[in-house]
Motif scaffolding. Sequence first.
Motif, PDB file in Angstrom:
ATOM      1  N   ASP A 178      -5.882  -1.760  -7.391  1.00  0.00           N
ATOM      2  CA  ASP A 178      -5.379  -1.110  -6.174  1.00  0.00           C
ATOM      3  C   ASP A 178      -5.479  -2.083  -4.995  1.00  0.00           C
ATOM      4  N   VAL A 179      -4.350  -2.609  -4.568  1.00  0.00           N
ATOM      5  CA  VAL A 179      -4.323  -3.608  -3.495  1.00  0.00           C
ATOM      6  C   VAL A 179      -4.762  -3.009  -2.163  1.00  0.00           C
ATOM      7  N   GLU A 180      -4.367  -1.769  -1.895  1.00  0.00           N
ATOM      8  CA  GLU A 180      -4.736  -1.147  -0.623  1.00  0.00           C
ATOM      9  C   GLU A 180      -6.253  -0.953  -0.530  1.00  0.00           C
ATOM     10  N   ALA A 181      -6.892  -0.678  -1.665  1.00  0.00           N
ATOM     11  CA  ALA A 181      -8.347  -0.555  -1.661  1.00  0.00           C
ATOM     12  C   ALA A 181      -8.995  -1.903  -1.357  1.00  0.00           C
ATOM     13  N   VAL A 182      -8.393  -2.967  -1.846  1.00  0.00           N
ATOM     14  CA  VAL A 182      -8.894  -4.309  -1.531  1.00  0.00           C
ATOM     15  C   VAL A 182      -8.720  -4.597  -0.041  1.00  0.00           C
ATOM     16  N   ARG A 183      -7.572  -4.221   0.497  1.00  0.00           N
ATOM     17  CA  ARG A 183      -7.311  -4.439   1.913  1.00  0.00           C
ATOM     18  C   ARG A 183      -8.328  -3.677   2.782  1.00  0.00           C
ATOM     19  N   THR A 184      -8.630  -2.452   2.393  1.00  0.00           N
ATOM     20  CA  THR A 184      -9.603  -1.651   3.151  1.00  0.00           C
ATOM     21  C   THR A 184     -10.974  -2.326   3.175  1.00  0.00           C
ATOM     22  N   LEU A 185     -11.387  -2.885   2.035  1.00  0.00           N
ATOM     23  CA  LEU A 185     -12.668  -3.602   1.984  1.00  0.00           C
ATOM     24  C   LEU A 185     -12.642  -4.832   2.887  1.00  0.00           C
ATOM     25  N   CYS A 186     -11.525  -5.549   2.876  1.00  0.00           N
ATOM     26  CA  CYS A 186     -11.416  -6.751   3.708  1.00  0.00           C
ATOM     27  C   CYS A 186     -11.519  -6.427   5.198  1.00  0.00           C
ATOM     28  N   MET A 187     -11.042  -5.281   5.577  1.00  0.00           N
ATOM     29  CA  MET A 187     -11.100  -4.887   6.987  1.00  0.00           C
ATOM     30  C   MET A 187     -12.495  -4.491   7.410  1.00  0.00           C
ATOM     31  N   LYS A 188     -13.351  -4.126   6.442  1.00  0.00           N
ATOM     32  CA  LYS A 188     -14.711  -3.683   6.758  1.00  0.00           C
ATOM     33  C   LYS A 188     -15.715  -4.825   6.764  1.00  0.00           C
ATOM     34  N   GLN A 189     -15.499  -5.838   5.910  1.00  0.00           N
ATOM     35  CA  GLN A 189     -16.496  -6.899   5.749  1.00  0.00           C
ATOM     36  C   GLN A 189     -15.839  -8.127   5.124  1.00  0.00           C
ATOM     37  N   PRO A 190     -16.490  -9.284   5.254  1.00  0.00           N
ATOM     38  CA  PRO A 190     -15.951 -10.497   4.619  1.00  0.00           C
ATOM     39  C   PRO A 190     -16.026 -10.397   3.096  1.00  0.00           C
ATOM     40  N   ILE A 191     -14.968 -10.763   2.441  1.00  0.00           N
ATOM     41  CA  ILE A 191     -14.914 -10.788   0.982  1.00  0.00           C
ATOM     42  C   ILE A 191     -14.809 -12.253   0.546  1.00  0.00           C
ATOM     43  N   ARG A 192     -15.689 -12.651  -0.349  1.00  0.00           N
ATOM     44  CA  ARG A 192     -15.682 -14.037  -0.810  1.00  0.00           C
ATOM     45  C   ARG A 192     -14.761 -14.252  -2.012  1.00  0.00           C
ATOM     46  N   MET A 193     -14.725 -13.286  -2.914  1.00  0.00           N
ATOM     47  CA  MET A 193     -13.973 -13.504  -4.151  1.00  0.00           C
ATOM     48  C   MET A 193     -13.451 -12.197  -4.712  1.00  0.00           C
ATOM     49  N   LEU A 194     -12.275 -12.282  -5.333  1.00  0.00           N
ATOM     50  CA  LEU A 194     -11.706 -11.171  -6.095  1.00  0.00           C
ATOM     51  C   LEU A 194     -11.520 -11.650  -7.530  1.00  0.00           C
ATOM     52  N   TYR A 195     -12.118 -10.939  -8.468  1.00  0.00           N
ATOM     53  CA  TYR A 195     -11.968 -11.276  -9.885  1.00  0.00           C
ATOM     54  C   TYR A 195     -11.030 -10.270 -10.531  1.00  0.00           C
ATOM     55  N   ARG A 248       2.408  -6.108  -6.617  1.00  0.00           N
ATOM     56  CA  ARG A 248       0.984  -6.217  -6.300  1.00  0.00           C
ATOM     57  C   ARG A 248       0.499  -7.663  -6.394  1.00  0.00           C
ATOM     58  N   ARG A 249       1.116  -8.446  -7.252  1.00  0.00           N
ATOM     59  CA  ARG A 249       0.773  -9.868  -7.315  1.00  0.00           C
ATOM     60  C   ARG A 249       1.118 -10.552  -5.993  1.00  0.00           C
ATOM     61  N   ILE A 250       2.303 -10.263  -5.485  1.00  0.00           N
ATOM     62  CA  ILE A 250       2.726 -10.831  -4.199  1.00  0.00           C
ATOM     63  C   ILE A 250       1.797 -10.383  -3.080  1.00  0.00           C
ATOM     64  N   ASP A 251       1.447  -9.086  -3.085  1.00  0.00           N
ATOM     65  CA  ASP A 251       0.586  -8.543  -2.032  1.00  0.00           C
ATOM     66  C   ASP A 251      -0.814  -9.152  -2.074  1.00  0.00           C
ATOM     67  N   LEU A 252      -1.340  -9.369  -3.287  1.00  0.00           N
ATOM     68  CA  LEU A 252      -2.684  -9.941  -3.404  1.00  0.00           C
ATOM     69  C   LEU A 252      -2.721 -11.382  -2.920  1.00  0.00           C
ATOM     70  N   LEU A 253      -1.686 -12.159  -3.240  1.00  0.00           N
ATOM     71  CA  LEU A 253      -1.635 -13.544  -2.759  1.00  0.00           C
ATOM     72  C   LEU A 253      -1.562 -13.589  -1.234  1.00  0.00           C
ATOM     73  N   ALA A 254      -0.780 -12.695  -0.651  1.00  0.00           N
ATOM     74  CA  ALA A 254      -0.683 -12.639   0.811  1.00  0.00           C
ATOM     75  C   ALA A 254      -2.008 -12.210   1.421  1.00  0.00           C
ATOM     76  N   LEU A 255      -2.656 -11.235   0.791  1.00  0.00           N
ATOM     77  CA  LEU A 255      -3.937 -10.738   1.291  1.00  0.00           C
ATOM     78  C   LEU A 255      -5.011 -11.822   1.212  1.00  0.00           C
ATOM     79  N   SER A 256      -4.990 -12.586   0.129  1.00  0.00           N
ATOM     80  CA  SER A 256      -5.957 -13.671  -0.039  1.00  0.00           C
ATOM     81  C   SER A 256      -5.786 -14.726   1.045  1.00  0.00           C
ATOM     82  N   SER A 257      -4.540 -15.047   1.345  1.00  0.00           N
ATOM     83  CA  SER A 257      -4.275 -16.028   2.397  1.00  0.00           C
ATOM     84  C   SER A 257      -4.676 -15.507   3.767  1.00  0.00           C
ATOM     85  N   GLU A 258      -4.475 -14.213   3.983  1.00  0.00           N
ATOM     86  CA  GLU A 258      -4.791 -13.617   5.291  1.00  0.00           C
ATOM     87  C   GLU A 258      -6.287 -13.532   5.535  1.00  0.00           C
ATOM     88  N   TYR A 259      -7.053 -13.120   4.518  1.00  0.00           N
ATOM     89  CA  TYR A 259      -8.485 -12.902   4.706  1.00  0.00           C
ATOM     90  C   TYR A 259      -9.365 -14.013   4.128  1.00  0.00           C
TER      91      TYR A 259
END
Length: 492
Positions: A255-272, A289-300
């Motif tokens: 769930d990419v949106e769940a990952v995004r919510t975590l990133c907004m709350k605290q620093p995330i070091r890694m996604l496995y 979701r692959r595209i969204d995760l790559l964009a999210l990784s670059s953003e955060y």
Amino acid sequence: MSSPVQVPYQSFVKIDLESSSSRYMQIANQLINAIQRGFLISGTKLPGTRSMASILGEHRKTIVAAYDELDAQGWVEVIPNKGTFVLSEKKSKKNRFSPISNNQLAQYPKETGYSFEKTNLLDNPFDYANCELIFNDGTPDVRLNQMDQLSRVYSSNIKRKNNQKKFGYYNQEGSEYFKENLSNYLNLSRGLHISKNNLLITRSTEMSVYIISQILLRPLDSVVVASLSYFSVNMIFQKSGARIFQVPIDDEGIDVEAVRTLCMKQPIRMLYLTPHHHYPTTVTLSAQRRIDLLALSSEYGFVILEDDYDYDFHYDKSAVLPLASSDTEGMVIYVGSFGKSLAPGFRTGFVVAPENVMREMRKYLGIIDRQGDVLMEQVLGEMIEEGEIHRHLKKSLKIYQQRRDEFASLLKNELGDYVDFKIPTGGLAIWTEWDSSINLMKLAAMCQKNQLFIPRTLLYQSRSVTAMRLGFGHLNEEEMRESVEVVKKVLR
């Protein structure tokens, strides 16, 4: 028994020049002690008196007297023209006595004399049983491996004179020949754009993840995994001191949106994640979701650790390319295993990453696996170059696809009232969801009594899920039928 000269007698027979005991009695007593401790087992042939005298640096007459004492006490048997042999207590016909008290008898300590940190995080999660039938989480069938061909290539490589010099020294960098061929293979099969400088060769995926965690993770770093994820990797993350956060998965993957919510709350070091066939549910991460995760990784700024553990096993259509093939920002580290369709001893792990972090990884690899396995890597490189890997995989894929279809048919026809599943597009396992009223631990225990072993690592049961990951790759048609029949019998 092997040659008696190979036994290190001088290491446990020591003459104390200040002792009031005679030399031959010291030798006899210490040989008795060695027998009691199991250094000299029943049937061991002692060296001849001349050989033993040379080994211990004593006069032959001293050794003769020591052997006579051993014989008199019933510890040895002298067989004419054959030699002197250690006796067991059951075989000894004489009443023996021990000249050494229990307090004097040296024993290896049961516990350390010092304290050390203990952990439950790395307790072995695997269990085993001696059953005729076994389910696993999806491994190839070793019976399909071309062992004759593998042994031929292996033997020819070790005999080549130009290869022999490569095996005479430590080589933590691995075989350059193999890395060149593997990088070409990954570029063609996975759409990557790498050179051999972007590759690290390891023993397994777990070793790869361990090295990565040592370099990139610090205590209390946040690592995101799916709510159902690979337990061995989670153990490595926990041991590194990282905090693990779980996010939901569905039919499109994590769930990419769940990952995004975590990133907004605290620093995330890694996604496995395991996007090709998620472990354990086997779902494929959707393209969007692959595209969204790559964009999210670059953003955060978090690292994506992509584990492509079974990329080579796909049946219905062309495999979806890994995230690493679309990574332009250097945010993805790609790990996998090569040669999974071959015998276990011919498999290897690998890491693909930018060169700057690769240099650090090689430092760690040099500490934990300095010698490497250049010979095996030479063999794999040759099999890639000659096309043997491709031909073997193409042939075995047809068999595994047939087994997948057969296993799915058996589950539907024989266990359809209890289980629900979707036929996976690839991999060697099917994710099965069961009626929540079924206790999977009890089911596995009853199956084991009927010669079918289901390891606890395949069982997923909580308030929200009752499921099993059942591997089919290692089972032929008859074994599948027998296994399903056992489950059916137990359920009824």
